[in-house]
Motif scaffolding. Sequence first.
Motif, PDB file in Angstrom:
ATOM      1  N   ILE A  12       0.956  -1.242   0.132  1.00 24.94           N
ATOM      2  CA  ILE A  12      -0.087  -0.082  -0.067  1.00 24.94           C
ATOM      3  C   ILE A  12       0.954   1.211   0.191  1.00 24.94           C
ATOM      4  CG2 ILE A  12      -1.763  -1.395   1.324  1.00 24.94           C
ATOM      5  CD1 ILE A  12      -1.041   0.340   3.814  1.00 24.94           C
ATOM      6  N   SER A  13       2.037   1.138  -0.042  1.00 22.85           N
ATOM      7  CA  SER A  13       3.075   2.306  -0.002  1.00 22.85           C
ATOM      8  C   SER A  13       3.016   2.875  -1.304  1.00 22.85           C
ATOM      9  CB  SER A  13       4.406   1.904   0.423  1.00 22.85           C
ATOM     10  OG  SER A  13       5.459   2.984   0.158  1.00 22.85           O
ATOM     11  N   PRO A  14       2.858   4.293  -1.349  1.00 17.64           N
ATOM     12  CA  PRO A  14       2.793   5.146  -2.526  1.00 17.64           C
ATOM     13  C   PRO A  14       4.188   5.173  -3.181  1.00 17.64           C
ATOM     14  CG  PRO A  14       2.608   6.443  -0.823  1.00 17.64           C
ATOM     15  CD  PRO A  14       2.552   5.177  -0.255  1.00 17.64           C
ATOM     16  N   ASP A  15       5.263   4.822  -2.427  1.00 18.04           N
ATOM     17  CA  ASP A  15       6.617   4.947  -2.951  1.00 18.04           C
ATOM     18  C   ASP A  15       6.979   3.364  -2.987  1.00 18.04           C
ATOM     19  OD1 ASP A  15       9.640   6.486  -1.599  1.00 18.04           O
ATOM     20  OD2 ASP A  15       9.491   5.409  -3.622  1.00 18.04           O
ATOM     21  N   ILE A  16       7.354   3.202  -4.320  1.00 16.96           N
ATOM     22  CA  ILE A  16       7.807   1.845  -4.707  1.00 16.96           C
ATOM     23  C   ILE A  16       9.100   1.379  -4.048  1.00 16.96           C
ATOM     24  CG2 ILE A  16       8.464   0.089  -6.447  1.00 16.96           C
ATOM     25  CD1 ILE A  16       6.430   1.312  -8.208  1.00 16.96           C
ATOM     26  N   THR A  17      10.051   2.210  -4.037  1.00 15.03           N
ATOM     27  CA  THR A  17      11.207   2.078  -3.489  1.00 15.03           C
ATOM     28  C   THR A  17      11.223   1.886  -2.054  1.00 15.03           C
ATOM     29  OG1 THR A  17      12.240   3.574  -5.078  1.00 15.03           O
ATOM     30  CG2 THR A  17      13.597   3.007  -3.121  1.00 15.03           C
ATOM     31  N   PHE A  18      10.332   2.791  -1.278  1.00 13.05           N
ATOM     32  CA  PHE A  18      10.036   2.517   0.161  1.00 13.05           C
ATOM     33  C   PHE A  18       9.437   0.819   0.277  1.00 13.05           C
ATOM     34  CE2 PHE A  18       9.991   4.281   4.330  1.00 13.05           C
ATOM     35  CZ  PHE A  18       8.888   3.578   5.100  1.00 13.05           C
ATOM     36  N   GLY A  19       8.528   0.392  -0.438  1.00 12.86           N
ATOM     37  CA  GLY A  19       7.838  -0.565  -0.344  1.00 12.86           C
ATOM     38  C   GLY A  19       9.030  -1.862  -0.578  1.00 12.86           C
ATOM     39  N   GLU A  20       9.950  -1.629  -1.259  1.00 14.04           N
ATOM     40  CA  GLU A  20      11.126  -2.842  -1.540  1.00 14.04           C
ATOM     41  C   GLU A  20      11.941  -2.773  -0.385  1.00 14.04           C
ATOM     42  OE1 GLU A  20      11.233  -2.537  -6.484  1.00 14.04           O
ATOM     43  OE2 GLU A  20      12.891  -1.466  -5.181  1.00 14.04           O
ATOM     44  N   LYS A  21      12.029  -1.348   0.253  1.00 12.91           N
ATOM     45  CA  LYS A  21      13.033  -1.486   1.430  1.00 12.91           C
ATOM     46  C   LYS A  21      12.426  -2.292   2.716  1.00 12.91           C
ATOM     47  CE  LYS A  21      14.915   1.660   4.737  1.00 12.91           C
ATOM     48  NZ  LYS A  21      15.072   3.264   5.055  1.00 12.91           N
ATOM     49  N   MET A  22      10.982  -2.070   2.797  1.00 15.94           N
ATOM     50  CA  MET A  22      10.215  -2.752   3.724  1.00 15.94           C
ATOM     51  C   MET A  22      10.087  -4.441   3.563  1.00 15.94           C
ATOM     52  SD  MET A  22       6.405  -1.901   5.244  1.00 15.94           S
ATOM     53  CE  MET A  22       5.895  -2.850   6.878  1.00 15.94           C
ATOM     54  N   GLU A  23      10.147  -4.771   2.157  1.00 16.94           N
ATOM     55  CA  GLU A  23       9.983  -6.270   1.872  1.00 16.94           C
ATOM     56  C   GLU A  23      11.672  -6.669   2.395  1.00 16.94           C
ATOM     57  OE1 GLU A  23       7.546  -5.849  -2.110  1.00 16.94           O
ATOM     58  OE2 GLU A  23       9.524  -6.695  -2.346  1.00 16.94           O
ATOM     59  N   GLU A  24      12.698  -6.048   2.145  1.00 19.81           N
ATOM     60  CA  GLU A  24      14.038  -6.477   2.523  1.00 19.81           C
ATOM     61  C   GLU A  24      13.955  -6.517   3.916  1.00 19.81           C
ATOM     62  OE1 GLU A  24      17.699  -8.121   1.926  1.00 19.81           O
ATOM     63  OE2 GLU A  24      15.887  -7.657   0.330  1.00 19.81           O
ATOM     64  N   ALA A  25      13.449  -5.507   4.717  1.00 17.91           N
ATOM     65  CA  ALA A  25      13.586  -5.604   6.349  1.00 17.91           C
ATOM     66  C   ALA A  25      13.056  -6.792   6.651  1.00 17.91           C
ATOM     67  CB  ALA A  25      12.703  -4.254   6.854  1.00 17.91           C
ATOM     68  N   CYS A  26      11.610  -7.317   6.120  1.00 20.48           N
ATOM     69  CA  CYS A  26      10.864  -8.395   6.649  1.00 20.48           C
ATOM     70  C   CYS A  26      11.848  -9.632   6.246  1.00 20.48           C
ATOM     71  CB  CYS A  26       9.749  -8.552   5.649  1.00 20.48           C
ATOM     72  SG  CYS A  26       8.411  -7.289   6.115  1.00 20.48           S
ATOM     73  N   LYS A  27      12.609  -9.943   5.236  1.00 11.83           N
ATOM     74  CA  LYS A  27      13.649 -10.944   4.981  1.00 11.83           C
ATOM     75  C   LYS A  27      14.492 -11.004   6.141  1.00 11.83           C
ATOM     76  CE  LYS A  27      12.817 -11.069   0.011  1.00 11.83           C
ATOM     77  NZ  LYS A  27      13.577 -10.891  -1.341  1.00 11.83           N
ATOM     78  N   ILE A  28      15.168  -9.754   6.403  1.00 12.85           N
ATOM     79  CA  ILE A  28      16.279  -9.597   7.277  1.00 12.85           C
ATOM     80  C   ILE A  28      15.679 -10.374   8.776  1.00 12.85           C
ATOM     81  CG2 ILE A  28      17.637  -8.337   8.476  1.00 12.85           C
ATOM     82  CD1 ILE A  28      17.991  -6.464   6.066  1.00 12.85           C
ATOM     83  N   LEU A  29      14.531  -9.654   8.972  1.00 10.26           N
ATOM     84  CA  LEU A  29      13.768 -10.140  10.133  1.00 10.26           C
ATOM     85  C   LEU A  29      13.592 -11.821  10.242  1.00 10.26           C
ATOM     86  CD1 LEU A  29      12.098  -9.789  13.079  1.00 10.26           C
ATOM     87  CD2 LEU A  29      10.176  -9.326  11.532  1.00 10.26           C
ATOM     88  N   GLY A  30      13.213 -12.314   9.373  1.00  5.69           N
ATOM     89  CA  GLY A  30      13.174 -13.769   9.087  1.00  5.69           C
ATOM     90  C   GLY A  30      14.445 -14.374   9.211  1.00  5.69           C
ATOM     91  N   GLN A  31      15.531 -13.652   8.737  1.00  5.53           N
ATOM     92  CA  GLN A  31      16.740 -14.558   8.985  1.00  5.53           C
ATOM     93  C   GLN A  31      17.173 -14.285  10.382  1.00  5.53           C
ATOM     94  OE1 GLN A  31      18.347 -16.436   6.764  1.00  5.53           O
ATOM     95  NE2 GLN A  31      16.877 -15.863   5.081  1.00  5.53           N
TER      96      GLN A  31
END
Length: 936
Positions: free
Chosen positions: A631-650
Amino acid sequence: MAREYTTRDLEKYSQALQKAINSHETPVKQKHVRSAIIGTFHTQSAKTFWAYALRLPAMDDRIVAWKLCHVVHKILREGHPLCLVDSQRHRKDLEEIGRLWGHLKEGYGKMIRLYTLLLINKLEFHRRNPRFPGHLGVTAEELESIAGNDINNYFEMTVEMFDYLDHILDLQEAVFGSLNMARSNSMTSAGQCRLAPLIPCIQDASKLYDYCVKIMFKLHMTLPPDILAGHRDRFLKQFKALKKFYESTSNLQYFKDLIAIPPLPENPPNFLIMGDFRTYVTQEVVVPQEPEHEEELVNEGSLIDTTDDSTVENHNSSNASITSAAHQEIINEREFLRSQCEKLRHEVNALMEKNERDVAKLQNKISHLETDLATKDSELVQERQVKEDLLNQSFAVAQSQDTEQKVKNEKFDKLKDLYVKLRDEHIQKIREKAEIEKKLVSALKNLERLNEMEREKERLEEAEKQKTAELSNLQKDKELFNMETEILKKSVADACRERDAIHIELSNVIEEKETLKKKSEELAYKFLDLERQLDNEQKELQRRLKAIVEKSIENSEDILKHAIHEIDNPALTALRCSPDYLRSLTDGCLESLQDSAHIESTNYVLIITTASKIAHRHATYILQGRATSNISPDITFGEKMEEACKILGQAVLRLLHSLKKEEKTEAFVKEAMEKLEEVASLADSINLSLLGENSENLADLLESEMAEMDKAIEQAANRIQDMLTNSRAADSGIKLEVNEKILDSCTTLMQAIRLLVQKSRFLQAEIVGQGRGTASAKEFYKRNHQWTDGFISAAKAVAVAAKFLLTAADKVVTSNGKLEQLVVAAQEIAASTAQLVVASRVKADRNSNNLQQLTHASKGVTTATGTVVATVKDCSQLIDEAEELDVSNMTLHQAKRLEMDSQVRVLELEKELEQERYRLAKLRRHHYQLAGESEA
């Protein structure tokens, strides 16, 4: 012997059951129930009863199901003893009836469910305690025989009686609750239908209470008071409920002539004071017998009552022979029942005697087994003692032999002393004999002197006879003394033989000691072997537990790895999640991480549950974080949040790996918590970016829309008043009447809307004042932006609907517009104002006076809307009556032409209606879509 039922008897039996169990909300008549009970004695079973009872529509009619439960209860209590056995196989039928009607949480549904549970519990109680009759009446001796005078049986029997009483109390509470405790209901047929089954319940409860009191006193005589604390608490609770039940029943006029209920004492019995048991008096519930009417006596000739409730037969002299035959049949049936009762009494006594013999045999067997067990225990103790003696005191053997020899000698000395004592007693008896002889001689001399004074010769002869008899008796005593002497001699000989036998036994004991020594050594080796086996099994168990823990944690890792892998799944791009919901999941994840900070490596259960909780909660959090990034209007910011979720999972995977390897987890927990907080912060940033500048202007926007709504309503009200004035000046007749009615109803509706908006403003100010705290109104609207958006949307809808109503009224009054437009406009206003009320009610206090006034105003709008719709329909009818088609002067050709034109118009209107409905559905779908996007 069971009597064979004829087809006519079966038909009458079926009719009696149908009259007893019908769909009329009236109490079951006792004469019909009595017929069913007598029928069980004829057939000596309940099979015929259940065959007909299961055909009744108990699954379709709740009154039939309720009456069926009542009749079944009476059959179990007063029917043939085999009814309890035959009814066991129908427990599932009762359970299905109760489960079906149990879906109705109130009224008969709840009562039927509780009644079926009571009947099932009663059948289970009699299955466990078959010596209790259906009416539960037993004597004190029979109660003691049923329990076998075993304190464990008394303990279990008390628990079963408590459960029985709980079901009765639950049922009566539901019955009185369904009447709302309205005492007047007990004098109506509906109320009596509900209250009638309480009579057998009271009879059961009275017996159960009496037995519980007696058994509780018996238990307190044997067991410590602290063990029975739970029994006392449960009895006290049931005592209070039962006392209230009796008082509530006694106060009802319906029960005055049907049952006499003795009141319970003011205070419950104190089982810790045995004096209360001596003052306890058993109180019996009395149910007076109903007088039998003349027509009942006639119909009891076949033991089945088929009298119609609405018809009373008139007896005359011509029926005298029939009545006499019926009475003779009744007498024959009573004699048959009496013989059957006597036969059953003998059979019951025989069964009781057989059961007592079986119990005695079992008790003897148990005593023998207990003796054997005690012997084995003592032998084991002796073997252990012998082992210790042989290992530590080998020199004590000779000493023990000397000691045992001394014991034998002492025993011989005691026997010798006993012989001397018996001999002395024998000598003493001989001396007593000599003294008796001396007394006898003196007595004879005195007798001779007396006889010489009267009849010397006769006295001499009688004295000689007496002397001879006495001498004979003395000779017999001498023989007895000689016999006793021989017995003593034999006893001495036996003692000598016993001494020799003890010597032999002593030698055998010495040999047995040697054997036991060898056995003890063998047992010691076996014990060491068992210890080694136990140690190996414990190691194997530890290894398996660790394998299970590792497998469980690996499963948790797979769950988390799957969630990390799904982040890159393109299908998730369509998934949406609000930042507020993601924030609500953060606390659960933090809690699971904190639980894993301090876990002992040996607590396998906690390790497995914690790892599973961490994996599931973080897997959900990671996927919802991915949905939030969409739902983020900024695509780059959304990709950053996706990467943060992966780091959390690791990071969480590393924590699970440390748990599997039994390493310290503090550092990994800290790292995972930091990554979790980073994801939550990114979600908050998305939330703020979505609000943007509009969040700062929400308060101004809301105030603007509310002002616009007030303005639109005010303009619409003034415009409607102007249209009414112009219509009165320009129109007349039907048109003026129609315009006045429509505009008056619209004016009333606008006044109601104006009042609603005013109350909404008051409630809005109250909500803002209560919710903002120390913050400003703008900050309150910003913090609750979703609620504010909903309120703005509702205000816009009200304004649009008011304008639409004004337009529709103007067209109807000035340019012959369609009346249906007014109906649609009024309904739209009602829907819009309802949206405004709902938006206001979301954050309002439920006890707010402004909220109550707003609700009242909303009802006024609804009423006014209905008035507009009704007025439109009335005006439409007036117009149709005024424009009624005149067919008096039409020719056949003209009428046929108009009919065809009308059919064409009907087809056109139907097609237009279908097209308009399709258009309306499409508009609604588009409206819902727009509303969903605006909320997102």
